[in-house]
Write a protein that holds these residues in place. Structure first.
Motif, PDB file in Angstrom:
ATOM      1  N   GLN A  10       0.874  -1.155   0.000  1.00  0.00           N
ATOM      2  CA  GLN A  10       0.000   0.000   0.000  1.00  0.00           C
ATOM      3  C   GLN A  10       0.921   1.218   0.000  1.00  0.00           C
ATOM      4  O   GLN A  10       1.997   1.170   0.561  1.00  0.00           O
ATOM      5  N   VAL A  20       6.538  10.110   6.411  1.00  0.00           N
ATOM      6  CA  VAL A  20       5.277  10.826   6.622  1.00  0.00           C
ATOM      7  C   VAL A  20       4.304   9.858   7.280  1.00  0.00           C
ATOM      8  O   VAL A  20       4.247   8.683   6.910  1.00  0.00           O
ATOM      9  N   CYS A  21       3.527  10.367   8.257  1.00  0.00           N
ATOM     10  CA  CYS A  21       2.646   9.485   9.005  1.00  0.00           C
ATOM     11  C   CYS A  21       1.557   8.875   8.134  1.00  0.00           C
ATOM     12  O   CYS A  21       1.224   9.412   7.080  1.00  0.00           O
ATOM     13  N   ASP A  22       1.032   7.785   8.597  1.00  0.00           N
ATOM     14  CA  ASP A  22      -0.098   7.097   7.964  1.00  0.00           C
ATOM     15  C   ASP A  22       0.264   6.579   6.565  1.00  0.00           C
ATOM     16  O   ASP A  22       1.419   6.588   6.170  1.00  0.00           O
ATOM     17  N   LYS A  23      -0.761   6.106   5.845  1.00  0.00           N
ATOM     18  CA  LYS A  23      -0.530   5.502   4.533  1.00  0.00           C
ATOM     19  C   LYS A  23      -1.524   6.062   3.524  1.00  0.00           C
ATOM     20  O   LYS A  23      -2.406   6.821   3.871  1.00  0.00           O
ATOM     21  N   MET A  73      -1.441  15.877   9.620  1.00  0.00           N
ATOM     22  CA  MET A  73      -0.339  15.117   9.034  1.00  0.00           C
ATOM     23  C   MET A  73       0.975  15.633   9.618  1.00  0.00           C
ATOM     24  O   MET A  73       1.097  16.820   9.927  1.00  0.00           O
ATOM     25  N   PHE A  74       1.903  14.735   9.759  1.00  0.00           N
ATOM     26  CA  PHE A  74       3.237  15.133  10.228  1.00  0.00           C
ATOM     27  C   PHE A  74       4.244  14.144   9.669  1.00  0.00           C
ATOM     28  O   PHE A  74       3.853  13.114   9.094  1.00  0.00           O
ATOM     29  N   THR A  76       8.184  12.292  10.592  1.00  0.00           N
ATOM     30  CA  THR A  76       9.411  12.242  11.366  1.00  0.00           C
ATOM     31  C   THR A  76      10.509  12.471  10.345  1.00  0.00           C
ATOM     32  O   THR A  76      10.468  11.915   9.245  1.00  0.00           O
ATOM     33  N   GLY A 101      11.964  14.021  15.549  1.00  0.00           N
ATOM     34  CA  GLY A 101      11.133  12.873  15.920  1.00  0.00           C
ATOM     35  C   GLY A 101      11.375  11.606  15.142  1.00  0.00           C
ATOM     36  O   GLY A 101      10.538  10.712  15.117  1.00  0.00           O
ATOM     37  N   PRO A 124      16.542  12.029  18.541  1.00  0.00           N
ATOM     38  CA  PRO A 124      15.761  13.214  18.189  1.00  0.00           C
ATOM     39  C   PRO A 124      16.226  14.451  18.936  1.00  0.00           C
ATOM     40  O   PRO A 124      16.600  14.387  20.109  1.00  0.00           O
ATOM     41  N   PRO A 179      10.528  17.503  18.072  1.00  0.00           N
ATOM     42  CA  PRO A 179       9.379  16.648  17.754  1.00  0.00           C
ATOM     43  C   PRO A 179       9.257  16.387  16.250  1.00  0.00           C
ATOM     44  O   PRO A 179       9.990  16.976  15.456  1.00  0.00           O
ATOM     45  N   ALA A 180       8.310  15.533  15.900  1.00  0.00           N
ATOM     46  CA  ALA A 180       8.017  15.275  14.493  1.00  0.00           C
ATOM     47  C   ALA A 180       7.597  16.589  13.835  1.00  0.00           C
ATOM     48  O   ALA A 180       7.053  17.474  14.488  1.00  0.00           O
ATOM     49  N   GLU A 223      10.383  -2.452  11.903  1.00  0.00           N
ATOM     50  CA  GLU A 223       9.057  -3.051  12.079  1.00  0.00           C
ATOM     51  C   GLU A 223       8.681  -3.987  10.932  1.00  0.00           C
ATOM     52  O   GLU A 223       7.511  -4.329  10.762  1.00  0.00           O
ATOM     53  N   LYS A 246       7.755  -7.121   9.283  1.00  0.00           N
ATOM     54  CA  LYS A 246       7.122  -8.286   9.917  1.00  0.00           C
ATOM     55  C   LYS A 246       7.313  -9.545   9.091  1.00  0.00           C
ATOM     56  O   LYS A 246       7.211  -9.493   7.864  1.00  0.00           O
ATOM     57  N   SER A 305       2.120   5.078  12.992  1.00  0.00           N
ATOM     58  CA  SER A 305       2.014   6.534  12.877  1.00  0.00           C
ATOM     59  C   SER A 305       0.588   6.949  12.542  1.00  0.00           C
ATOM     60  O   SER A 305       0.180   8.073  12.836  1.00  0.00           O
ATOM     61  N   VAL A 313       9.981   9.243  21.026  1.00  0.00           N
ATOM     62  CA  VAL A 313      10.852   9.564  19.878  1.00  0.00           C
ATOM     63  C   VAL A 313      10.232  10.679  19.042  1.00  0.00           C
ATOM     64  O   VAL A 313      10.894  11.616  18.611  1.00  0.00           O
ATOM     65  N   THR A 314       8.930  10.562  18.781  1.00  0.00           N
ATOM     66  CA  THR A 314       8.254  11.516  17.904  1.00  0.00           C
ATOM     67  C   THR A 314       7.869  12.816  18.599  1.00  0.00           C
ATOM     68  O   THR A 314       7.348  13.730  17.969  1.00  0.00           O
TER      69      THR A 314
END
Lengths: 469, 114
Positions: free
Chosen positions: A245, A267-270, A337-338, A340, A359, A377, A380-381, A412, A414, B54, B89-90
């Protein structure tokens, strides 16, 4: 029932007639039941099969062939209709239709002949002899003789989903009883067709979605550098393996005057949103760092400029992180949105790296005896909240030192049992000396993909390695 | 993903059970964001969340923004070591009030009443 001996011959005859009727009804119901049974098996096959259009086509074809065979019809057809009554697909028995014929049928509205009559009335149309029935239209180019015809509407609630037509060259081929049998089976057919329709919708929708995800993936890949920048006496290596994805990792390497800009971010999320933000943030970092490099702090308002101490050009370039944070947090706060992000400005002449770690997962500076420094860090992000302060730190490269940056897709990662690759595994791979930045990345990639094995890759895997030669 | 809501006097308790990742985050967001009403007191029990990606942090950020904008209070309790690590961390940990246990979290929210 038959033990009553006092019945008159008339009554016995009546009894016999009613028994015959009963047997005929039972036969009809049994035949209808068998057809339904076979159709149901067909349906189950369809549901168990992998989601592919050909399977569905084949299933409808098999359904039609089955009904054609059971009624001993010579030809059969199954028209799939959309709500407006337009033919969306035509399936003919024994697959004898040519693609050209099929194309001719699709898009027509069944408003004439027997099919038109059935569409209109929503009831069974039985023609025992076409020569004596005005509902039958003999087309001038019809290559075969038809004397018997049976057309059955296939409905699901109020909706007419299709028409099943069976033909035979002899008159009186289809009896009213047979017509009744077929009518009883159309409920099942309606179910098959409704499934077919839902399936087509789903397929269209998922194709559109795949297309959108592919666009997102292309945006993301397009915003990665074509080639990793190689300053003299340094080796830079990077890798990027996109998730199944779309996600929003990026890395960047670019010249900044006499310095080198180095970035790695997640970038956070997908999804497509992450890909868009990746493009935005990567561009902001490049533009802001280049601009501050060229014009000092011209983007900071005059008043603020007075307050800022005189900064080195490396530190000036790092203002890009704060400016990006401000831009995203103020203009796109609604989306939450943010990213790291690690952004460093390297002086290739001295080996001094000045950086901000917003972050992001800690980076490691390694030499022959393992990890010599961890770049944790310093803030923050990026994009989370406005007016954030980002600490600036420095690290000194000695000859041979390698800096490794990575995203959480690495730690991470898997396997099929859901076990993570873990930061511990990653660290253990840094204990042994690496010949080059490229060799170190290959070492990690090999171990990581061995671990993931056949599991689906859920997150982007991105790494950046920088070595002073 | 299981989301259990209950009210303890004026405090809205949200119990999350399961991983919060890209696939479950939209559901969590839809369920809990409307709970941030003016002056509301929210307690998020995360003790049964083994993993948060995230996408989960993004939901927390949305909730934080919404709650703050409405003068509400938000406390997270039962964060596992891994979750605390991710949030540390974030930089997320700096923004959120946290407690080890449900009781500790409730006590924090009650204090703010007085």
């Amino acid at each position: 029932m038959m033990s009553d001996r006092n019945l008159s011959p008339e009554l016995l005859e009546q009894e016999l007639a009613s028994l015959r009727q009963e047997v005929a009804t039972l036969k009809t119901e049994k035949a209808a039941f068998e057809v339904q049974q076979k159709l149901l098996e067909n349906l189950v096959d369809l549901e168990h099969s992998s989601a592919q259009g050909e399977v569905l086509q084949a299933s409808l074809q098999a359904t039609l062939d089955l009904v054609t065979a059971l009624t001993d019809a010579e030809k059969g057809s199954l028209f799939l209709l959309e709500a407006s009554g337009k033919v969306v697909d035509a399936i003919l028995s024994r697959a004898e239709v040519t693609p050209k014929q099929r194309a001719k049928l699709i898009g027509n509205v069944l408003d004439r002949g027997l099919a038109g009559w059935v569409c209109d009335r929503r009831e069974i149309g039985l023609i025992s002899d076409t020569e004596h029935d005005t509902r039958w239209l003999t087309l001038p180019d019809q290559p075969y003789t038809v004397r018997s015809a049976l057309a059955v509407p296939i409905q699901r609630g109020e909706q007419l989903l299709g028409i099943l037509t069976l033909l035979h060259p002899e008159p009186d081929h289809f009896s009213p009883e047979l017509a009744r049998q077929i009518d009883l089976t159309t409920n099942r057919l309606g179910l098959v067709l409704e499934n077919a329709r839902l399936y087509f919708q789903l397929r269209q929708y998922s194709a559109a979605l795949d297309n959108e995800l592919e666009t997102g993936r292309q945006i993301q890949i397009d915003f990665l550098p074509d080639r990793v920048y190689q300053p003299p006496n340094w080796e830079l290596a990077a890798c990027f393996h996109p998730a199944k994805q779309v996600a929003g990792d990026f890395y960047d390497t670019f010249p900044l005057g006499n310095y080198v800009g180095l970035a790695i971010a997640d970038v956070c999320d997908k999804g497509v949103g992450a890909a868009f933000f990746m493009a935005l943030m990567r561009s902001l970092i490049r533009v802001f760092s280049g601009q501050t490099q060229l014009d000092g702090l011209s983007i900071v308002t005059g008043e603020d400029r007075q307050l800022l101490p005189k900064l080195s050009s490396q530190t000036q370039a790092l203002q890009a992180v704060e400016l990006t944070n401000q831009y995203v947090a103020q203009n796109h706060w609604k989306l939450s949105m943010f990213a790291t992000m690690f952004f460093g400005v390297l002086d290739p002449a001295t080996g001094l790296l000045t950086y901000i770690n917003g972050g992001h997962e800690p980076l490691f500076l390694v030499n022959n005896s393992g990890i010599k420094q961890t770049l944790n860090p310093t803030g923050p992000a990026v994009g989370m909240m406005p007016n954030m302060k980002f600490g600036i730190a420095q690290v000194q490269f000695e000859s041979g030192d390698i800096l490794l940056g990575y995203t959480d897709g690495v730690t991470e990662g898997k396997n099929t049992d859901g076990e993570l690759f873990t930061p511990q595994r990653l660290r253990s791979l840094l204990e042994h000396p690496a010949k080059s930045a490229g060799e170190l990345l290959t070492r990690i990639e090999t171990k990581l993909f061995d671990h993931i094995d056949r599991a689906i890759q859920f997150d982007d895997i991105t790494m950046l390695a920088v070595q002073r030669l | 993903m299981e989301i259990n809501l209950r009210k303890l006097q004026e405090i809205q308790v949200v119990e999350l059970i399961g991983d919060v990742d890209a696939s479950t985050a939209p559901e969590v967001q839809q369920e809990i964001l409307p709970l941030a009403q003016p002056n509301s007191k929210l307690l998020l029990d995360m003790s049964q969340v083994p993993y948060m990606s995230s996408a989960g942090l993004r939901v927390l950020l949305s909730l934080y923004r919404q709650a703050t904008a409405q003068d509400g209070k938000l406390v997270l309790v039962g964060l596992s070591e891994d979750l605390q690590d991710t949030m540390s961390v974030t930089g997320f940990l700096d923004f959120f009030a946290t407690g080890d246990t449900l009781e500790a979290g409730l006590a924090q929210l009650k204090e703010t009443v007085a």
